[in-house]
Design an enzyme around this catalytic site. Structure first.
Site, mmCIF file in Angstrom:
data_model
loop_
_atom_site.group_PDB
_atom_site.id
_atom_site.type_symbol
_atom_site.label_atom_id
_atom_site.label_comp_id
_atom_site.label_asym_id
_atom_site.label_seq_id
_atom_site.Cartn_x
_atom_site.Cartn_y
_atom_site.Cartn_z
ATOM 1 N N ILE A 9 34.475 48.635 42.564
ATOM 2 C CA ILE A 9 35.192 49.468 41.617
ATOM 3 C C ILE A 9 36.159 48.630 40.768
ATOM 4 C CG2 ILE A 9 35.167 51.577 43.012
ATOM 5 C CD1 ILE A 9 37.945 50.843 44.068
ATOM 6 N N ASN A 10 36.601 49.195 39.651
ATOM 7 C CA ASN A 10 37.750 48.648 38.941
ATOM 8 C C ASN A 10 39.011 49.103 39.695
ATOM 9 O OD1 ASN A 10 39.527 47.646 36.903
ATOM 10 N ND2 ASN A 10 37.966 47.987 35.358
ATOM 11 N N GLY B 249 36.712 45.091 45.371
ATOM 12 C CA GLY B 249 37.938 45.803 45.733
ATOM 13 C C GLY B 249 38.479 45.326 47.067
ATOM 14 N N ASN C 214 48.638 45.840 38.137
ATOM 15 C CA ASN C 214 48.669 45.024 36.934
ATOM 16 C C ASN C 214 48.559 45.888 35.703
ATOM 17 O OD1 ASN C 214 46.162 44.517 35.085
ATOM 18 N ND2 ASN C 214 45.297 44.863 37.115
ATOM 19 N N CYS D 231 39.029 49.920 32.192
ATOM 20 C CA CYS D 231 40.354 49.287 32.175
ATOM 21 C C CYS D 231 41.427 50.355 31.980
ATOM 22 C CB CYS D 231 40.459 48.255 31.050
ATOM 23 S SG CYS D 231 42.121 47.534 30.955
ATOM 24 N N LYS E 134 36.823 37.037 32.009
ATOM 25 C CA LYS E 134 37.846 37.992 31.634
ATOM 26 C C LYS E 134 37.263 38.973 30.612
ATOM 27 C CE LYS E 134 42.716 37.747 30.576
ATOM 28 N NZ LYS E 134 42.852 39.016 31.297
ATOM 29 N N GLY E 135 37.835 40.138 30.505
ATOM 30 C CA GLY E 135 37.348 41.122 29.546
ATOM 31 C C GLY E 135 37.517 40.622 28.119
ATOM 32 N N ASN F 104 32.269 39.935 30.646
ATOM 33 C CA ASN F 104 32.796 41.295 30.728
ATOM 34 C C ASN F 104 33.220 41.712 29.327
ATOM 35 O OD1 ASN F 104 35.286 43.186 30.976
ATOM 36 N ND2 ASN F 104 34.296 43.341 32.975
ATOM 37 N N SER G 202 36.150 40.193 37.152
ATOM 38 C CA SER G 202 36.695 40.044 35.805
ATOM 39 C C SER G 202 38.214 40.192 35.817
ATOM 40 C CB SER G 202 36.089 41.101 34.886
ATOM 41 O OG SER G 202 36.603 40.941 33.578
#
Lengths: 312, 253
Positions: free
Chosen positions: A197-198, A249, A75, A136, A51-52, A105, A27
């Protein structure tokens, strides 16, 4: 014979989430998929993650939004997106024409919003699953503040699961002491799969201005630089949960993806690598196939979790 | 967009700290519009720096194309030091370029510093299409100017330097003079303060031309995936790489 690469990311769930291969997009690194579809065969991918999406459209954060770092980037985009209504009316009908499953997402500001968005997206042609963005780091409310708390993460998961028949994937933040606690909490509330992971919270300083590069100071670190962190968390989470784990990741080669599969991931998301090389998700897929052929692996499921310790 | 490699044919200095590099790559040179850009990887292994850099097409000639760039960091330094024959990874062409008028007219091209890069190709095409072209370049000093020989002979080339070492002294936007009235269409590329000054000047003088500008923002991906290169316009947020880099001046300033 080519190896079987098919995986199911929601085997216990009523609709399941069958992927032809384990290569997904991450995402926020793939927009809504249409740029890629213009250039390449999008149906070659295992799944697309959008995308979220937030309930209202968002313009995102001011410049600068990104800072390049060794083997990665920070980012702070701030969830720029077209909003839920446009996803429902404009984008989903286009996704419905693709063979590849599209996973939306969703990023709620509050627990209730996760339920509201899940209900709104339920049953729409073109949407195969939801991925909850409770991680996020670049927004003031929602996001990581939910995702860093196992209890709030569990409530967000419950809110979504109760309002949709779609499989619900929960994407975890690495920015906690023990991600396994988060994984167990969301699994208990019905998460069909867990994505780890994010981005990793990070910072860069502009030495000329003597200030952080990014206006919000912190940003989310992604790219090959975070691969070992992501692998460790996937490994720990996969040991602890029964639902499928999706690794994310720093993946940019087939060999990277194989590492995640061996650490217990059933699928992988390619993210930042796509910024540097538009073909990255396809290259990862080719790399997985080549690796399987070289190693005599006929079914990818043979190697999923093979590096995990034997259960005691 | 094509994802490919290009063979470096030559690198020559353009001015103090700037270079012109010619590449051979048919699939990256074909169908390029003036003002489009190419993403060039500036490391061998693609890890540090990880992301390609965006460069305007400076000139296009059959299967070959050139970029004109100023050395500003590690990436451009690496690029400037590559030997002839080096194979460089890149993808393009990308973005929306300038639209030249259908009917022959008077085109004013304004470049600030290395922002002059896309204007030479634009001038070549404009001259070929029968337009009259004046190109103005603003630079720090005489040693930061693009050579007059770079332009087609039909182009009137006007230079402005901040220190007055060549041409008029000051900023290019202070010396638009008679050309403002003469021009039927204005195209510009340069730093953001130049765009602001251009907008202020034209507005103050009541000029009705709607200049097209090529903007620059940090572009990790260059093709609409990362949302890093947001430009905040009067009509909402846009992506420099995908919605631009061509914008209408007065939509932004």
């Amino acid at each position: 014979m080519p190896p079987s690469l098919a995986v199911d990311l929601a085997p216990g769930h009523k609709t399941g989430l069958a992927l032809r291969n384990p290569v997904m997009t991450a995402s926020g690194t793939f927009s809504w998929g249409f740029e890629f579809a213009k250039q390449f065969d999008i149906n070659a991918l295992g799944a697309v993650v959008s995308k979220g999406v937030t309930i209202a459209p968002r313009a995102g954060n001011q410049q600068p939004r990104v800072a390049e770092t060794p083997a990665g980037m920070l980012n702070s985009i701030g969830l720029q997106n077209v909003g839920l209504d446009e996803v429902i009316t404009e984008l989903a009908p286009k996704w419905a024409k693709w063979d590849v499953p599209v996973i939306v997402n969703v990023a709620g500001d509050t627990i209730d919003e996760f339920g509201e968005m899940a209900a709104a997206l339920d049953g729409l042609p073109g949407i195969a699953a939801l991925e909850l963005n409770i991680s996020c780091p670049n927004v003031d409310i929602g996001g990581i503040e939910i995702g860093q708390d196992p209890e709030a993460s569990a409530r967000a998961t419950r809110a979504a699961v109760r309002n949709t028949d779609l499989p619900v994937i929960v994407k975890l933040t690495p920015n906690v002491t023990d991600p396994v606690k988060l994984a167990l909490a969301v699994e208990a509330e019905g998460a069909a799969a867990i994505c780890a992971i994010n981005t990793v919270l990070g910072l860069a300083i502009d030495t000329k201005r003597r200030r952080p590069v990014l206006p919000r100071a912190r940003g989310g670190l992604s790219g090959p630089a975070i691969k070992p962190v992501a692998l460790r968390i996937v490994y720990d989470v996969a040991k602890a949960v029964r639902v499928p784990v999706i690794g994310c990741g720093g993946i940019r080669t087939g060999e990277d993806a194989i590492e995640f599969l061996m650490a217990g991931a059933s699928a992988v998301q390619v993210g930042t690598a796509t910024f540097a090389d538009p073909r990255a998700p396809l290259d990862v897929l080719d790399g997985i196939e080549a690796w399987c052929a070289r190693e005599g692996v006929e079914d990818l499921r043979e190697i999923i979790g093979c590096a995990l310790p034997a259960p005691v | 967009m094509n994802v490919s490699t290009a063979t470096l044919l030559s690198t020559e200095p353009a001015w103090d700290g700037a270079f012109v590099s010619w590449f051979h790559a048919p699939e990256l040179a074909r169908g390029v519009e003036p003002g489009q850009f190419v993403m060039v990887h500036c490391s061998v292994e693609g890890l540090d720096p990880m992301f390609a850099r965006a460069f305007s097409y400076y000139r296009v000639d059959g299967d070959r194309f050139a970029i004109l760039y100023q050395v500003v960091g590690r990436g451009t330094r690496w690029l400037s030091e590559q030997p002839t024959g080096a194979v460089v990874r890149m993808y393009g062409p990308l973005g929306k370029g300038f639209r030249l008028p259908d009917d022959p007219g008077n085109l004013l091209l304004i470049g600030g510093g290395v922002g002059i890069a896309p204007l030479v190709d634009t001038a070549e095409r404009a001259v070929a299409a029968g337009h009259h072209v004046v190109a103005m370049m603003g630079a720090r000093s005489e040693s930061h100017l693009l050579s007059a020989a770079a332009w087609p002979k039909e182009v009137e080339y006007v230079v402005v330097t901040e220190d007055g070492s060549a041409g008029a002294k000051g900023y290019v936007t202070q010396h638009l003079g008679k050309y403002q009235e003469w021009a039927s269409k204005i195209y510009a590329c340069g730093p953001n303060p130049m765009f602001q000054a251009l907008a202020d000047t034209l507005r103050f003088n009541g000029r009705r031309q709607r200049p097209e500008i090529l903007m620059e923002e940090n572009m990790p991906c260059g093709w609409g995936m990362c949302y890093g290169c947001a430009i905040f316009t009067k009509h909402g947020v846009r992506l420099c790489c995908k919605d631009g880099p061509r914008f209408n001046l007065f939509d932004v300033y």
